[in-house]
Design a protein around this motif. Structure first.
Motif, PDB file in Angstrom:
ATOM      1  N   THR A 163      18.845  44.236  61.581  1.00  0.00           N
ATOM      2  CA  THR A 163      17.969  45.353  61.256  1.00  0.00           C
ATOM      3  C   THR A 163      17.071  45.004  60.076  1.00  0.00           C
ATOM      4  OG1 THR A 163      19.697  46.254  59.843  1.00  0.00           O
ATOM      5  CG2 THR A 163      19.615  47.040  62.112  1.00  0.00           C
ATOM      6  N   ALA A 164      15.833  45.443  60.209  1.00  0.00           N
ATOM      7  CA  ALA A 164      14.883  45.191  59.125  1.00  0.00           C
ATOM      8  C   ALA A 164      15.300  45.961  57.880  1.00  0.00           C
ATOM      9  CB  ALA A 164      13.481  45.624  59.566  1.00  0.00           C
ATOM     10  N   PRO A 165      15.101  45.404  56.704  1.00  0.00           N
ATOM     11  CA  PRO A 165      15.480  46.119  55.477  1.00  0.00           C
ATOM     12  C   PRO A 165      14.686  47.406  55.323  1.00  0.00           C
ATOM     13  CG  PRO A 165      14.132  44.183  54.978  1.00  0.00           C
ATOM     14  CD  PRO A 165      14.462  44.094  56.429  1.00  0.00           C
ATOM     15  N   HIS A 166      15.346  48.431  54.875  1.00  0.00           N
ATOM     16  CA  HIS A 166      14.727  49.728  54.634  1.00  0.00           C
ATOM     17  C   HIS A 166      14.903  50.095  53.160  1.00  0.00           C
ATOM     18  CE1 HIS A 166      14.563  50.181  58.962  1.00  0.00           C
ATOM     19  NE2 HIS A 166      13.946  51.345  58.825  1.00  0.00           N
ATOM     20  N   VAL A 167      14.112  51.056  52.743  1.00  0.00           N
ATOM     21  CA  VAL A 167      14.322  51.633  51.422  1.00  0.00           C
ATOM     22  C   VAL A 167      15.724  52.235  51.391  1.00  0.00           C
ATOM     23  CG1 VAL A 167      13.580  53.424  49.813  1.00  0.00           C
ATOM     24  CG2 VAL A 167      11.874  52.082  51.068  1.00  0.00           C
ATOM     25  N   ASP A 168      16.449  51.937  50.350  1.00  0.00           N
ATOM     26  CA  ASP A 168      17.841  52.394  50.226  1.00  0.00           C
ATOM     27  C   ASP A 168      17.845  53.807  49.628  1.00  0.00           C
ATOM     28  OD1 ASP A 168      20.546  52.583  50.132  1.00  0.00           O
ATOM     29  OD2 ASP A 168      20.814  51.256  48.396  1.00  0.00           O
ATOM     30  N   TRP A 169      17.916  54.799  50.519  1.00  0.00           N
ATOM     31  CA  TRP A 169      17.885  56.188  50.068  1.00  0.00           C
ATOM     32  C   TRP A 169      19.292  56.658  49.704  1.00  0.00           C
ATOM     33  CZ3 TRP A 169      13.183  57.637  49.100  1.00  0.00           C
ATOM     34  CH2 TRP A 169      12.115  57.193  49.899  1.00  0.00           C
ATOM     35  N   ALA A 170      19.444  57.169  48.514  1.00  0.00           N
ATOM     36  CA  ALA A 170      20.707  57.779  48.105  1.00  0.00           C
ATOM     37  C   ALA A 170      20.615  59.279  48.345  1.00  0.00           C
ATOM     38  CB  ALA A 170      20.985  57.501  46.631  1.00  0.00           C
ATOM     39  N   PRO A 171      21.716  59.952  48.688  1.00  0.00           N
ATOM     40  CA  PRO A 171      21.690  61.408  48.856  1.00  0.00           C
ATOM     41  C   PRO A 171      21.249  62.098  47.563  1.00  0.00           C
ATOM     42  CG  PRO A 171      23.740  60.477  49.713  1.00  0.00           C
ATOM     43  CD  PRO A 171      23.049  59.381  48.965  1.00  0.00           C
ATOM     44  N   VAL A 208       9.316  64.614  63.552  1.00  0.00           N
ATOM     45  CA  VAL A 208       8.842  63.362  64.153  1.00  0.00           C
ATOM     46  C   VAL A 208       8.020  62.540  63.160  1.00  0.00           C
ATOM     47  CG1 VAL A 208       7.521  62.366  66.053  1.00  0.00           C
ATOM     48  CG2 VAL A 208       8.904  64.405  66.433  1.00  0.00           C
ATOM     49  N   PRO A 209       7.126  63.140  62.357  1.00  0.00           N
ATOM     50  CA  PRO A 209       6.419  62.324  61.355  1.00  0.00           C
ATOM     51  C   PRO A 209       7.368  61.643  60.374  1.00  0.00           C
ATOM     52  CG  PRO A 209       5.320  64.431  61.626  1.00  0.00           C
ATOM     53  CD  PRO A 209       6.609  64.519  62.384  1.00  0.00           C
ATOM     54  N   CYS A 210       8.476  62.333  60.029  1.00  0.00           N
ATOM     55  CA  CYS A 210       9.457  61.713  59.118  1.00  0.00           C
ATOM     56  C   CYS A 210      10.052  60.465  59.747  1.00  0.00           C
ATOM     57  CB  CYS A 210      10.566  62.705  58.786  1.00  0.00           C
ATOM     58  SG  CYS A 210      10.029  64.208  57.957  1.00  0.00           S
ATOM     59  N   ARG A 211      10.450  60.571  61.002  1.00  0.00           N
ATOM     60  CA  ARG A 211      11.042  59.423  61.678  1.00  0.00           C
ATOM     61  C   ARG A 211      10.017  58.303  61.832  1.00  0.00           C
ATOM     62  NH1 ARG A 211      13.094  63.216  65.576  1.00  0.00           N
ATOM     63  NH2 ARG A 211      11.922  62.126  67.185  1.00  0.00           N
ATOM     64  N   GLY A 212       8.766  58.688  62.054  1.00  0.00           N
ATOM     65  CA  GLY A 212       7.730  57.675  62.152  1.00  0.00           C
ATOM     66  C   GLY A 212       7.557  56.902  60.857  1.00  0.00           C
ATOM     67  N   MET A 213       7.574  57.596  59.723  1.00  0.00           N
ATOM     68  CA  MET A 213       7.445  56.915  58.440  1.00  0.00           C
ATOM     69  C   MET A 213       8.668  56.068  58.138  1.00  0.00           C
ATOM     70  SD  MET A 213       5.585  59.793  56.047  1.00  0.00           S
ATOM     71  CE  MET A 213       5.466  58.651  54.679  1.00  0.00           C
ATOM     72  N   GLU A 214       9.854  56.539  58.544  1.00  0.00           N
ATOM     73  CA  GLU A 214      11.071  55.769  58.322  1.00  0.00           C
ATOM     74  C   GLU A 214      11.009  54.426  59.051  1.00  0.00           C
ATOM     75  OE1 GLU A 214      14.939  54.945  56.887  1.00  0.00           O
ATOM     76  OE2 GLU A 214      13.389  56.368  56.283  1.00  0.00           O
ATOM     77  N   ASN A 215      10.424  54.428  60.260  1.00  0.00           N
ATOM     78  CA  ASN A 215      10.393  53.218  61.080  1.00  0.00           C
ATOM     79  C   ASN A 215       9.163  52.349  60.851  1.00  0.00           C
ATOM     80  OD1 ASN A 215      12.804  53.981  62.346  1.00  0.00           O
ATOM     81  ND2 ASN A 215      11.707  55.219  63.849  1.00  0.00           N
ATOM     82  N   GLU A 216       8.104  52.924  60.265  1.00  0.00           N
ATOM     83  CA  GLU A 216       6.857  52.176  60.142  1.00  0.00           C
ATOM     84  C   GLU A 216       6.412  51.954  58.700  1.00  0.00           C
ATOM     85  OE1 GLU A 216       4.077  54.449  62.367  1.00  0.00           O
ATOM     86  OE2 GLU A 216       5.212  54.326  64.254  1.00  0.00           O
ATOM     87  N   VAL A 217       6.924  52.761  57.778  1.00  0.00           N
ATOM     88  CA  VAL A 217       6.475  52.683  56.385  1.00  0.00           C
ATOM     89  C   VAL A 217       7.597  52.186  55.471  1.00  0.00           C
ATOM     90  CG1 VAL A 217       5.590  53.980  54.410  1.00  0.00           C
ATOM     91  CG2 VAL A 217       4.766  54.494  56.726  1.00  0.00           C
ATOM     92  N   PHE A 218       8.736  52.859  55.515  1.00  0.00           N
ATOM     93  CA  PHE A 218       9.801  52.564  54.561  1.00  0.00           C
ATOM     94  C   PHE A 218      10.626  51.332  54.932  1.00  0.00           C
ATOM     95  CE2 PHE A 218       9.320  57.266  53.816  1.00  0.00           C
ATOM     96  CZ  PHE A 218       8.684  57.107  52.587  1.00  0.00           C
TER      97      PHE A 218
END
Length: 597
Positions: free
Chosen positions: A472-480, A505-515
């Motif tokens: 999996t590509a590295p993502h921003v490590d979001w803490a709760p 859906v925009p949130c999921r798009g940013m998670e997969n394409e931006v973060f």
């Protein structure tokens, strides 16, 4: 590729949607206002009358169409509570418009500005005369080109007058109800869109119908079919093709009626399928069916139904009746697939989709038998039944097992675990079908080679799926989100708060394409990155929304080291990686400027 195939198989076989979130605490009821338009001033008992619910949508918002999509968008749903003597039925949405959003790959079905939802109101003869009240419920989700609001429900009663039979009435809103007669009465939903995904789905359903002919439940019907037509060759001489068409039409008629019925009951099925516990239960049922296909237990149908299906009638009706009862005789093998497709169609709530899907499945199931009916002398050219049929049944068992795993896939948050589950099913199928299955000992050499070849292929695909899924590509490590952590971080690092929801859906798009972009991931290590997840309601939600003035999702908040939000940098819409990266750099640059003497 394998995940897409399993997704497609699940769509034609069993419950497809993950539990949707509860309503949030932000009030956006002004996005959609409902007005009731009456066709007359009063409604005499013992009649059926048109009624319209007009929905005004505040710009720039759009509402999703009434059809459930495969990308998690929440559809618009309208219903009315039944009261004694009054029932509102046959609810019909207008055809939606197709609009392309920045965060969607394909055009989405949406409504804007104003729509009119038509319905029929049935008033019983024994209905109580006088002023009455009926309550409607309109659920929707509003989005713009860049952001979405939480799911919302408008619920309110409206008044009407029930009059005695024979009472003279005054017609109202004549232009609106005159145009209603031109609407498609089956327009509960807009219908099928001829997309590549639809054609691929129909092809998969057709091939599944063909594959069912290789199971032990249907294969014995081949000699029965041929003997039926062969024994009546003199009676049906010159009309064989007509009998073949009637034979397949009987099967298509039975299944298509089931599909349409499931579509009209879609609201109940769709609601049930939104519960994660239901997904787990259905996955367990699929596993149980798979064990049946493996021979660990046997699925039987009542003897009475079998006797009914074996009745013999003559002429065209006899041929049509054979097609009608084919599904009863073959139920032990067809049951899991028919049940699954019924559930999926019920979720869609589209009668046209229900009819088409089951019609295509029936054509795939009945086409080989119909061709044998027409060319009944070709029986000797078919392969002999034997242990290869048991192997095919086990293959379908692994397909069902894969569907069961896919059902719980939305509940698995780890990409690595998801890849491991799919890889385990593929590898298990490969080892079992290629080597452990004992039918190879008495099978022909060519069949044994086919089995080992398929087993090797499945194991190879399992390895590829696991490797690709675990990388999996590295993502921003979001803490709760934790306010105390933010307070303790003052003076050390700036903060990025990401307001997120699974239904956005925009949130999921940013998670997969931006973060997941390397530059953003690298720069995020200089921030405290926290996520406010509004997917499900929690006790502190309203207080958090008020503190940060959250109006919708996605929302991204930048806070400097002194604990002060950089309001000018706030993001309240779908944004690309360049915009997010630029704002992150502005926060860091502002810090450097303040540190200079």
């Amino acid at each position: 590729m394998v995940r897409e195939l399993l997704s497609l198989l699940s769509r034609v076989s069993i419950f497809f949607f993950l539990s949707l979130p509860a309503f949030m605490g932000i009030s956006h009821a002004t996005v959609a206002n409902v007005t009731v338009l009456h066709s007359q001033d009063q409604y005499p008992a013992g009649g059926s009358y048109p009624i319209v619910f007009e929905v005004n949508i505040s710009p720039p918002w759009f509402l999703h169409g009434p059809t459930k999509s495969d990308d998690g968008l929440i559809p618009s749903v309208f219903s009315c509570y039944e009261v004694p003597g009054i029932k509102i039925d046959n609810i019909r949405f207008p055809p939606p418009e197709l609009k392309k959003f920045d965060y969607s790959k394909e055009k989405l079905e949406v409504y804007s500005e104003k729509i009119q939802i038509h319905a029929d109101m049935m008033v019983a003869e024994e209905a109580q005369v006088g002023k009455r009240s009926v309550e409607y419920r309109f659920s929707y989700q509003a989005c713009t080109n860049t952001s979405c609001l939480p799911p919302e429900t408008v619920q309110s009663p409206f008044a009407l007058v029930i009059a005695p039979q024979g009472t003279e009435v005054v017609l109202q809103n004549r232009e609106i109800f005159a145009s209603a007669s031109d609407m498609n009465e089956g327009a509960l939903v807009p219908g099928l869109r001829l997309t590549a995904s639809l054609w691929l789905t129909l092809l998969s359903i057709f091939l599944a119908g063909l594959a069912l002919n290789l199971t032990p439940c249907i294969y014995p019907l081949i000699p029965i079919t041929v003997s039926y037509f062969g024994g009546r060759s003199q009676q049906i001489k010159g009309k064989t093709i007509i009998h073949g068409i009637l034979y397949i039409s009987g099967l298509a008629f039975t299944n298509s009626i089931l599909g349409v019925g499931a579509a009209f009951s879609g609201g109940m099925l769709g609601t049930a399928c939104q519960n994660p516990f239901v997904l787990v239960l259905v996955a367990g049922i699929l596993v149980a069916f798979a064990l049946s296909f493996f021979g660990l237990w046997e699925l039987r149908i009542p003897t009475g139904l079998t006797n009914l299906a074996s009745k013999n009638f003559g002429g065209f009706f006899g041929t049509f009746f054979m097609g009608l009862t084919l599904g009863i005789v073959a139920a032990p093998c067809l049951g899991p697939f028919i049940l699954g497709l019924l559930t999926y169609v019920g979720q869609k709530g589209d009668p046209l989709i229900g009819f088409v899907y089951f019609f295509v499945l029936s054509i795939g199931m009945g086409l080989p038998l119909s061709l044998l009916a027409v060319f009944s002398g070709t029986l000797e050219k078919l392969p002999m039944s034997g242990e290869w049929m048991i192997w095919v049944r086990k293959l379908l068992g692994w397909v069902l097992l894969g569907m069961g795993v896919y059902m719980i896939q939305p509940l698995v948050r780890s990409d690595t675990m998801e890849a491991l589950l799919f890889a385990a099913v593929l590898a298990g199928a490969g080892v079992h079908l290629g080597w452990l299955d004992k039918s190879r000992r008495s099978a022909a050499r060519g069949f044994a080679f086919l089995k080992r070849g398929l087993g090797t292929l499945l194991i190879g695909v399992a390895i590829v799926v696991f490797i690709s899924g675990s990388r999996t590509a590295p993502h921003v490590d979001w803490a709760p989100y934790d306010r105390s952590v933010i307070e303790s971080c003052k003076g050390n690092r700036p903060v990025i708060l990401d307001v997120y929801a699974d239904w956005c859906v925009p949130c999921r798009g940013m998670e997969n394409e931006v973060f997941n972009h390397p530059d953003i991931v690298t720069l995020s290590k200089r921030f405290l990155t926290m996520r406010i997840d509004l997917t499900k309601r929690h006790p502190e939600q309203e207080e958090i929304q008020k503190r940060y003035q959250i109006r919708g999702v996605p929302t991204i908040i930048f806070i400097d080291r002194q604990g002060v939000e950089k309001r000018a940098l706030r993001v309240e819409a779908h944004a690309d990686r360049h915009e997010i990266l630029d704002r992150m750099k502005q926060v860091l640059a502002f810090m450097r400027d303040k540190e200079r003497p």
